[in-house]
Design a protein around this motif. Structure first.
Motif, mmCIF file in Angstrom:
data_model
loop_
_atom_site.group_PDB
_atom_site.id
_atom_site.type_symbol
_atom_site.label_atom_id
_atom_site.label_comp_id
_atom_site.label_asym_id
_atom_site.label_seq_id
_atom_site.Cartn_x
_atom_site.Cartn_y
_atom_site.Cartn_z
ATOM 1 N N GLU A 255 0.864 -1.179 0.000
ATOM 2 C CA GLU A 255 0.000 0.000 0.000
ATOM 3 C C GLU A 255 0.897 1.224 0.000
ATOM 4 O O GLU A 255 1.761 1.380 0.868
ATOM 5 C CB GLU A 255 -0.921 -0.034 1.229
ATOM 6 N N SER B 174 -6.250 -1.545 -6.504
ATOM 7 C CA SER B 174 -7.197 -0.802 -5.653
ATOM 8 C C SER B 174 -7.983 0.198 -6.491
ATOM 9 O O SER B 174 -7.610 0.503 -7.625
ATOM 10 C CB SER B 174 -6.427 -0.058 -4.559
ATOM 11 N N HIS C 265 -2.691 0.437 -4.234
ATOM 12 C CA HIS C 265 -2.259 -0.885 -3.791
ATOM 13 C C HIS C 265 -1.715 -1.699 -4.961
ATOM 14 O O HIS C 265 -2.230 -1.606 -6.078
ATOM 15 C CB HIS C 265 -3.425 -1.649 -3.157
#
Ligand code: 2AM
Length: 558
Positions: free
Chosen positions: A219, A351, A361
């Protein structure tokens, strides 16, 4: 009718404008949309010069129009494996067939995009360049073969092309090409030309203990960058070389790490230049060829002449292997001149910003193997796995992929096939749909080696199923039993239903390995259509072709 994005296609019949210049035709064959955005940019630059221009994707271009075209710009990318993008296939085949016309009336130039870590670097562009010449057309300016970081080279080609277009029209105003536009919706100051340094917020190996794989979920923080992306886009990430590898190269070359060298980013110590500015692994064809020239080594030169021998030689080798096998006293300048410039690796984003906001992500498979007696690792994946920690920064940019997108209408059903890290964009798809009130059915095919250790994002899929964001999931764990079970086997078992989904207008997505998986999935898809539709294989192929043309069959494969 093939979609050309939001592009207003010029009809080519604009007679109101009495332009004294010859119209410029711009044809693009895009894989992820980069060629398309370069074509759109060129189109507007030509028009800015007061010259009429027509732009078209190769799939919807009518080949009979070739007769009337005097000036042609081809912008085309090459698939990783040396093949034309789907969009370019028919036009490519046509020009190489015996139906191809004489093109003596035509002036052209080719801009080709590719990735020089593949042996067939820019092959499609090269083929177009060769075949057009063979058909009698004249090259206005030389072809440019761009690497992954294509901005500078593309700009240079655009500028020479525009000058030539103007000059051949008897006009000599200087032409200056500006920067290539990034994502138009992206108001951020950051782009592939101005990298953002994202902080690592989270880093988890998703594989359980004892797994044969290492797949890292990352992340990254985009806060304050203004960077926007959409599901289906990729993130370009810059890696570095390990300290051990750099030290070994310095040791073998007997060069001092503290010595200053001139890099494309200014003066640096050789140690830093080798760590951050150049690639040592894998060994690239250009580096090998540069080294063969310097050393004048007959053996290396011979290898370079034969594609199969070359492929074999490059496989598993890095620069350190080469200089150990063929010793030569390199100067630091020579060393730097033959190494590949540090080039970003593209990772499909895992993401959606509607859910993660100012984060992005990634799902990264860590490449580790042993070859020629040494342990080797992937340049970028090992940077992320071993050399960077939570809190560290990494240089990134968003690489738009206009050709891997959710249907505009959220109620359209989607079928997603993504074994291994191929599942990444589908997590983004699910996040995107999660926040919508009305959404169509979705079906995931996932596969990996072992259920207990390799079911990536398992709890998230289960949650999505429970909430009804995901309608169906079928999984194939290849190494939990003697016989291999793959995603395509699951597709075939569910052939009837899969065909029904297609008939209802479902979009079909495949992401992951291009060499084998995506080909096998393609074969399975055609087989299902043939069986369930009760048609010949030729008709099934046509069915699939139509899916592609309608943008209902999209692939993000590598
Ligand atoms: P394998 O490694 O056991 O061969 C993700 O990497 C998953 O894709 C693994 O389970 C891998 O299986 C599988 N895979 C390998 N080759 C494939 C192919 N040709 N088609 C589909 N899946 C494949």
């Amino acid at each position: 009718k093939p979609s050309t994005g939001n592009l207003p296609l010029d009809s080519g019949h604009n007679t109101k404008n009495e332009l004294k210049h010859e119209k410029v035709h711009i044809l693009f064959g895009s894989h992820t949309g980069n060629s398309e955005s370069l074509a759109i940019d060129l189109h507007s630059k030509v028009k800015d010069l007061g010259i009429d221009a027509v732009i078209s994707d190769m799939a919807s271009f009518k080949t009979r129009e070739l007769k009337g075209i005097k000036k042609l710009a081809i912008i085309v990318s090459t698939h990783g494996l040396g093949e034309p993008p789907v969009q370019a296939e028919d036009f490519y085949r046509y020009l190489h067939s015996n139906k191809a016309p004489n093109l003596a009336h035509l002036q052209f130039s080719v801009l080709s995009l590719g990735d020089s870590s593949y042996i067939d670097f820019c092959q499609t562009g090269k083929d177009f360049d060769t075949v057009l010449e063979k058909l009698g057309a004249q090259r206005i300016v030389p072809r440019e073969d761009c690497d992954v970081d294509y901005a500078e080279q593309a700009e240079a080609w655009q500028s020479t092309f525009l000058s030539a277009v103007v000059q051949t029209n008897g006009q000599t105003s200087p032409v200056k090409a500006e920067n290539i536009p990034d994502n138009p919706a992206n108001k951020s100051q950051y782009s592939r030309n101005n990298l953002f340094e994202a902080t690592i917020l989270e880093k988890i190996n998703l594989n359980g203990q004892g797994s044969s794989k290492e797949t890292v979920h990352l992340e990254l923080d985009l806060e304050g960058s203004g960077i926007k992306y959409e599901p289906g886009d990729a993130l370009g990430v810059y890696g570095s070389n390990s300290h051990e590898l750099v030290e070994s190269v310095l040791h073998t070359t007997k060069l001092a790490g503290e010595k200053e060298v001139e890099t494309y980013e200014g003066t640096k110590t050789l140690h830093d230049a080798l760590t951050y500015n150049y690639e040592l692994t894998p060994l690239s064809r250009n580096t090998l060829s540069g080294y063969a020239e310097l050393t004048d080594n007959k053996g290396l030169k011979k290898i370079l002449e034969d594609k199969i021998a070359l492929q074999e030689y490059l496989s598993g080798r890095d620069f350190l292997d080469l200089i150990n096998e063929v010793p030569y006293e390199l100067t630091s300048d020579e060393l730097i001149s033959i190494l590949r410039k540090n080039t970003p690796r593209m990772y499909s984003i895992a993401s959606a910003q509607d859910v993660v906001d100012e984060e992005v992500h990634l799902l990264v498979s860590v490449v580790r193997y042993s070859a020629l007696g040494r342990n080797k690792e992937g340049h970028c994946s090992s940077t992320l796995a071993d050399r960077l920690d939570i809190g560290d920064k990494v240089k990134v940019f968003v690489d738009r992929n206009t050709r891997f997108k959710l249907p505009k209408n959220p109620e359209v059903p989607i079928i997603m096939v993504g074994p291994g890290t191929g599942v990444a964009p589908f997590r983004a798809f699910m996040q995107q749909r999660e926040v919508l009130d009305k959404k169509g059915p979705s079906w995931l095919f996932f596969g990996d080696r072992n259920f207990t250790t390799d079911f990536l994002y398992q709890t998230e899929w289960q949650q999505y199923l429970k909430e009804g964001v995901l309608t169906k999931a079928d999984v194939a764990f290849s190494r939990d039993q003697d016989q291999k079970h793959y995603v395509q086997h699951r597709m075939l078992e569910n052939g009837k239903e899969l065909y029904e989904w297609l008939e209802k207008g479902a979009h079909f997505y495949v992401c992951g390995d291009a060499k084998k998986m995506a080909k096998d999935v393609d074969v399975a898809l055609k087989q299902i259509i043939q069986q369930q539709g009760g048609i010949t294989i030729e008709k099934a192929e046509e069915y699939v072709k139509n899916l592609q043309i309608a943008n209902r069959y999209q692939a993000d494969i590598y």
